[in-house]
Design a protein around this motif. Structure first.
Motif, PDB file in Angstrom:
ATOM      1  N   ARG A  77       0.842  -1.186   0.000  1.00  0.00           N
ATOM      2  CA  ARG A  77       0.000   0.000   0.000  1.00  0.00           C
ATOM      3  C   ARG A  77       0.885   1.246   0.000  1.00  0.00           C
ATOM      4  O   ARG A  77       1.797   1.367   0.818  1.00  0.00           O
ATOM      5  CB  ARG A  77      -0.876   0.007   1.255  1.00  0.00           C
ATOM      6  N   ASP A 114      -3.021   3.890  -2.807  1.00  0.00           N
ATOM      7  CA  ASP A 114      -3.074   2.872  -3.853  1.00  0.00           C
ATOM      8  C   ASP A 114      -2.483   1.550  -3.389  1.00  0.00           C
ATOM      9  O   ASP A 114      -1.452   1.523  -2.698  1.00  0.00           O
ATOM     10  CB  ASP A 114      -2.288   3.338  -5.096  1.00  0.00           C
ATOM     11  N   TRP A 115      -3.119   0.466  -3.800  1.00  0.00           N
ATOM     12  CA  TRP A 115      -2.509  -0.860  -3.688  1.00  0.00           C
ATOM     13  C   TRP A 115      -1.732  -1.098  -4.975  1.00  0.00           C
ATOM     14  O   TRP A 115      -2.263  -0.859  -6.060  1.00  0.00           O
ATOM     15  CB  TRP A 115      -3.583  -1.935  -3.516  1.00  0.00           C
ATOM     16  N   PRO A 160      -7.081  -1.735  -9.012  1.00  0.00           N
ATOM     17  CA  PRO A 160      -8.288  -0.899  -9.080  1.00  0.00           C
ATOM     18  C   PRO A 160      -8.604  -0.240  -7.735  1.00  0.00           C
ATOM     19  O   PRO A 160      -8.399  -0.845  -6.685  1.00  0.00           O
ATOM     20  CB  PRO A 160      -9.387  -1.894  -9.462  1.00  0.00           C
ATOM     21  N   ARG A 161      -9.108   0.991  -7.801  1.00  0.00           N
ATOM     22  CA  ARG A 161      -9.380   1.756  -6.580  1.00  0.00           C
ATOM     23  C   ARG A 161     -10.841   1.610  -6.184  1.00  0.00           C
ATOM     24  O   ARG A 161     -11.711   1.531  -7.031  1.00  0.00           O
ATOM     25  CB  ARG A 161      -9.091   3.235  -6.848  1.00  0.00           C
ATOM     26  N   LYS A 162     -11.062   1.586  -4.881  1.00  0.00           N
ATOM     27  CA  LYS A 162     -12.457   1.455  -4.452  1.00  0.00           C
ATOM     28  C   LYS A 162     -13.070   2.779  -3.994  1.00  0.00           C
ATOM     29  O   LYS A 162     -14.280   2.905  -3.894  1.00  0.00           O
ATOM     30  CB  LYS A 162     -12.604   0.379  -3.382  1.00  0.00           C
ATOM     31  N   SER A 163     -12.237   3.762  -3.726  1.00  0.00           N
ATOM     32  CA  SER A 163     -12.787   5.079  -3.403  1.00  0.00           C
ATOM     33  C   SER A 163     -11.733   6.124  -3.722  1.00  0.00           C
ATOM     34  O   SER A 163     -10.550   5.816  -3.816  1.00  0.00           O
ATOM     35  CB  SER A 163     -13.174   5.163  -1.922  1.00  0.00           C
ATOM     36  N   HIS A 164     -12.184   7.342  -3.909  1.00  0.00           N
ATOM     37  CA  HIS A 164     -11.232   8.406  -4.196  1.00  0.00           C
ATOM     38  C   HIS A 164     -11.670   9.673  -3.492  1.00  0.00           C
ATOM     39  O   HIS A 164     -12.856   9.979  -3.435  1.00  0.00           O
ATOM     40  CB  HIS A 164     -11.133   8.642  -5.699  1.00  0.00           C
ATOM     41  N   ASN A 198      -8.717   4.864  -1.924  1.00  0.00           N
ATOM     42  CA  ASN A 198      -8.972   3.723  -1.026  1.00  0.00           C
ATOM     43  C   ASN A 198      -9.113   4.164   0.430  1.00  0.00           C
ATOM     44  O   ASN A 198      -8.702   3.444   1.342  1.00  0.00           O
ATOM     45  CB  ASN A 198      -7.875   2.662  -1.170  1.00  0.00           C
ATOM     46  N   ASP A 213     -11.420   4.758   3.558  1.00  0.00           N
ATOM     47  CA  ASP A 213     -12.689   4.167   3.990  1.00  0.00           C
ATOM     48  C   ASP A 213     -13.665   5.211   4.490  1.00  0.00           C
ATOM     49  O   ASP A 213     -14.859   5.115   4.282  1.00  0.00           O
ATOM     50  CB  ASP A 213     -12.452   3.163   5.131  1.00  0.00           C
ATOM     51  N   HIS A 265     -17.429   7.865  -2.110  1.00  0.00           N
ATOM     52  CA  HIS A 265     -17.678   6.550  -1.483  1.00  0.00           C
ATOM     53  C   HIS A 265     -16.938   6.385  -0.162  1.00  0.00           C
ATOM     54  O   HIS A 265     -16.401   5.323   0.136  1.00  0.00           O
ATOM     55  CB  HIS A 265     -17.327   5.402  -2.434  1.00  0.00           C
ATOM     56  N   LYS A 304      -9.187   0.888   9.755  1.00  0.00           N
ATOM     57  CA  LYS A 304      -9.785   1.639   8.656  1.00  0.00           C
ATOM     58  C   LYS A 304      -8.794   2.712   8.212  1.00  0.00           C
ATOM     59  O   LYS A 304      -7.906   3.112   8.980  1.00  0.00           O
ATOM     60  CB  LYS A 304     -11.070   2.327   9.132  1.00  0.00           C
TER      61      LYS A 304
END
Ligand code: GDP
Ligand code: ZN
Length: 300
Positions: free
Chosen positions: A4, A45-46, A64-68, A86, A88, A117, A170
């Motif tokens: 990460r 980022d991962w 791929p990113r899950k939130s920005h 990413n 939370d 998100h 988190k």
């Protein structure tokens, strides 16, 4: 190796892999196609890495990113700058006094969080200065909306434990006007943490490009806090006027019954949202925030 990214500083990246921090560079091909003003690799980022010379590894791929978490870049209204990914949750810190509680700021921050998100967490700090019932009445709309809401005092320690528990494991970004007690809260949660984040923030207050050194700070009890340098004002972007109501969860259901399909819920006839507001079903402060945010959005 997968890790990460916890700090981006120009072309240098600090990546955490299994608890170790490794300095990395990135493959040139990752730059292809990316917008020049945003780094293709962002804090949070991962990434997939290959080991390099000394302790210099190479970022090969961004997952791929899950939130920005974004903001409008200063100067140009329509360009969106990604600050961190990413994340939370967004801890929205306000104080009951010094500075005075501004619900407009909280509502704007909630909108930003939902758009990216992120789960909003509302922290009302400095309750040692004023624990008046009027304060809890002003913010009870957030409870009704089921957003996490904490009353804290960094001075007395009240409410800190509950808030700290929500940060565990988190990634949490903090936002709040200067002086509300963000650093003090972080110091309460983990000694020295507020200081570390503050150093970064003050360096960035002097201007310069703000994407360059966003940092995630690991928490001893698991999770990270992200500093958000330069974020004092939230300029919402990427939200169309017509869509704003979707970010106001208590208003959105009424919007379906408006006479006009493209109703802005400001002054159209047969507006079900205004009707609900007139019946006292929507908090006055929330509707005022809606109008205020709407004013600042581009017509589209
Ligand atoms: P930041 O700018 O949001 O990081 O705010 P700081 O943590 O620097 O705090 C600003 C000022 O408010 C400092 O003088 C703190 O000592 C004070 N402060 C922070 N939290 C509290 C609190 O819970 N109660 C009181 N009375 N003062 C606080
Ligand atoms: Zn309407």
């Amino acid at each position: 190796m997968r890790g990460r990214v916890i700090r981006v500083s120009g072309q240098n990246f600090l990546v955490e892999v299994d608890g170790d921090q490794i300095q990395c560079r990135m493959r040139g091909r990752l730059k292809a196609g990316a917008r020049a003003t945003n780094s293709p690799v962002i804090a949070g980022d991962w990434v997939e890495l290959t080991p390099g010379d000394a302790d210099n590894a190479m970022i090969e791929e961004v997952l791929p990113r899950k939130s920005h978490f974004t903001r409008a870049a200063s100067g140009s209204r329509n360009y969106e700058q990604i600050i961190a990914v990413n994340i939370d949750q967004l801890a929205i810190v306000a104080s009951v006094r010094q500075p005075a509680l501004r619900l407009g700021f909280i509502d704007r921050a909630i909108t930003t969080a939902l758009r990216g998100h992120l789960a909003p967490i509302i922290v009302i700090n400095k309750i040692d200065l004023d624990c008046n019932i009027a304060i809890s009445e002003r913010v009870e709309c957030y409870q009704a909306l089921k957003y996490a809401l904490f009353f804290t005092s960094a001075t007395s320690g009240m409410g800190i434990e509950g808030f700290a528990a929500t940060l565990e494991n988190k990634v949490t970004a903090f936002i709040g006007q200067s002086g509300v007690g963000k650093s003090s809260l972080l110091n309460c949660i983990e000694p020295g943490l507020g200081l570390k984040t503050q150093e970064i923030m003050s360096r960035h207050d002097r201007g310069r490009h703000t994407t360059t050194a966003v940092q995630l700070f690991p928490l001893e009890r698991g999770g990270y806090v992200a500093d958000t340098p330069g974020i004092k004002e939230l300029h919402l972007c990427g939200i169309y006027r017509h869509d704003l109501v979707e970010y106001f969860a208590e208003m959105a259901p009424f919007a379906e019954n408006c006479h006009f399909r493209n109703c802005s819920h400001i002054n159209e006839p047969d507006c079900a949202v205004r009707e609900a507001f007139n019946q006292g079903l929507i908090a006055a402060t929330r509707y005022a925030s809606y109008l205020h945010i709407m004013e600042g959005l581009d017509r589209a």
